[in-house]
Design a protein around this motif. Structure first.
Motif: not given
Length: 76
Positions: A41-42, A45
């Protein structure tokens, strides 16, 4: 930037995201030295910014969708 396809040191469950402490699936080796670890996820991102400062990115997110072999498959 180079994406590492066959990492010398695979990431393990003990490797944790520097942002949220989830399991890390990306290792970013910085041009300035050092490394950062991110969960999928990060990693997604922050990808645009990471590409600007990365010497290498080791991406093991394929582990999230890999289907493990069942016990009987190896015996055929």
């Amino acid at each position: 930037m180079t994406t590492v396809l066959t990492p010398a040191t695979p990431l393990t469950a003990a490797d944790r995201c520097d942002r949220c402490n989830a399991q890390a699936y990306l290792r970013v080796v910085l041009v300035s030295g050092g490394e950062l670890l991110f969960c999928a996820h990060h990693g997604r991102k922050f990808e645009p910014e990471l590409k600007k400062i990365a010497a290498e990115i080791q991406d093991e997110t394929e582990k999230l969708t890999a289907t493990p072999a069942t016990a009987g498959e190896d015996e055929r």
